[in-house]
Write a protein that holds these residues in place. Structure first.
Motif, mmCIF file in Angstrom:
data_model
loop_
_atom_site.group_PDB
_atom_site.id
_atom_site.type_symbol
_atom_site.label_atom_id
_atom_site.label_comp_id
_atom_site.label_asym_id
_atom_site.label_seq_id
_atom_site.Cartn_x
_atom_site.Cartn_y
_atom_site.Cartn_z
ATOM 1 N N ASP A 175 7.027 -8.752 12.478
ATOM 2 C CA ASP A 175 6.400 -7.975 13.547
ATOM 3 C C ASP A 175 6.115 -6.552 13.079
ATOM 4 N N ALA A 176 7.089 -5.934 12.437
ATOM 5 C CA ALA A 176 6.887 -4.569 11.925
ATOM 6 C C ALA A 176 5.845 -4.561 10.807
ATOM 7 N N TYR A 177 5.977 -5.458 9.861
ATOM 8 C CA TYR A 177 5.086 -5.492 8.695
ATOM 9 C C TYR A 177 3.635 -5.715 9.110
ATOM 10 N N PHE A 178 3.380 -6.703 9.937
ATOM 11 C CA PHE A 178 2.004 -7.042 10.295
ATOM 12 C C PHE A 178 1.416 -6.119 11.365
ATOM 13 N N PHE A 196 -3.816 -10.389 13.280
ATOM 14 C CA PHE A 196 -3.370 -9.354 12.351
ATOM 15 C C PHE A 196 -4.468 -9.035 11.337
ATOM 16 N N LEU A 197 -4.338 -7.864 10.743
ATOM 17 C CA LEU A 197 -5.274 -7.412 9.727
ATOM 18 C C LEU A 197 -4.861 -8.011 8.394
ATOM 19 N N SER A 198 -5.770 -8.752 7.784
ATOM 20 C CA SER A 198 -5.513 -9.398 6.504
ATOM 21 C C SER A 198 -6.346 -8.709 5.431
ATOM 22 N N LYS A 199 -5.706 -8.439 4.286
ATOM 23 C CA LYS A 199 -6.405 -7.822 3.162
ATOM 24 C C LYS A 199 -6.456 -8.828 2.028
ATOM 25 N N ASP A 200 -7.687 -9.119 1.578
ATOM 26 C CA ASP A 200 -7.860 -10.109 0.519
ATOM 27 C C ASP A 200 -7.647 -9.540 -0.873
ATOM 28 N N SER A 201 -8.058 -8.299 -1.075
ATOM 29 C CA SER A 201 -7.925 -7.710 -2.405
ATOM 30 C C SER A 201 -7.789 -6.202 -2.289
ATOM 31 N N LEU A 202 -7.331 -5.591 -3.362
ATOM 32 C CA LEU A 202 -7.161 -4.141 -3.380
ATOM 33 C C LEU A 202 -8.495 -3.444 -3.177
ATOM 34 N N THR A 237 -6.647 1.538 4.101
ATOM 35 C CA THR A 237 -7.771 2.467 4.092
ATOM 36 C C THR A 237 -8.039 3.008 5.498
ATOM 37 N N GLN A 238 -8.856 4.035 5.583
ATOM 38 C CA GLN A 238 -9.236 4.560 6.901
ATOM 39 C C GLN A 238 -9.977 3.489 7.702
ATOM 40 N N GLU A 239 -10.776 2.669 7.029
ATOM 41 C CA GLU A 239 -11.479 1.585 7.707
ATOM 42 C C GLU A 239 -10.488 0.591 8.313
ATOM 43 N N ASP A 240 -9.397 0.327 7.594
ATOM 44 C CA ASP A 240 -8.350 -0.555 8.127
ATOM 45 C C ASP A 240 -7.732 0.054 9.381
ATOM 46 N N VAL A 241 -7.433 1.332 9.322
ATOM 47 C CA VAL A 241 -6.835 2.029 10.468
ATOM 48 C C VAL A 241 -7.780 1.968 11.665
ATOM 49 N N ASP A 242 -9.066 2.207 11.420
ATOM 50 C CA ASP A 242 -10.044 2.155 12.507
ATOM 51 C C ASP A 242 -10.111 0.760 13.120
ATOM 52 N N LEU A 243 -10.076 -0.267 12.269
ATOM 53 C CA LEU A 243 -10.120 -1.650 12.754
ATOM 54 C C LEU A 243 -8.871 -1.973 13.569
ATOM 55 N N LEU A 244 -7.713 -1.556 13.095
ATOM 56 C CA LEU A 244 -6.471 -1.777 13.840
ATOM 57 C C LEU A 244 -6.487 -1.058 15.182
#
Length: 144
Positions: free
Chosen positions: A31-34, A99-105, A61-68
């Motif tokens: 829960d905390a991690y995701f 949840f937000l999933s990241k495929d690659s760096l 990234t900032q884009e990730d933060v905006d999406l979340l």
């Protein structure tokens, strides 16, 4: 009233099994991690897992933060099963939704409807902690 309960019937709180404690810990960690609360997740992980949590945090990234921030609901977690693999190790399967999933760096994450993860917990000093040997990888997933 508590004294009366103890005196009359021994009303002891049911003790939870090690597997139940490991399962609850894994669900709380997920829960905390995701939900990207890496500081909270760190308190539930082994010291050697810290490098993976720092790595995950450094790739947001900032884009990730905006999406979340655009999501109406946080990620949710359900512990589905566990397997005791040794006297001190329990592997817990958790289902994570929304949840937000990241495929690659360096890539922008995408929202994932649901995925399943296996988290390894180890017993240390009577408590269970999540042991990360890498970033959590899904066993199965469906994308939005």
């Amino acid at each position: 009233m508590a004294f009366l309960c103890l005196a009359l019937s021994g009303c002891q709180e049911a003790e939870t099994s090690p597997e139940e404690r490991a399962t609850a810990l894994a669900a709380d960690f997920a829960d905390a991690y995701f939900n990207y609360d890496f500081k909270k997740a760190r308190r539930m992980a082994t010291p050697e897992s810290e490098k993976w949590l720092r790595f995950a945090a450094s790739n947001v990234t900032q884009e990730d933060v905006d999406l979340l921030n655009a999501q109406e609901e946080d990620a949710t977690v359900l512990a589905e099963a566990y397997e005791r693999t040794s006297d001190s190790t329990v592997v817990v399967t958790v289902s994570v939704r929304n949840f937000l999933s990241k495929d690659s760096l360096g890539s922008v994450g995408t929202m994932t409807d649901e995925a399943e993860f296996r988290l390894t917990t180890v017993q240390r000093g009577g408590d269970f902690l999540v042991r990360m040997e890498g970033l959590p990888r899904s066993e199965r997933q469906s994308r939005d």
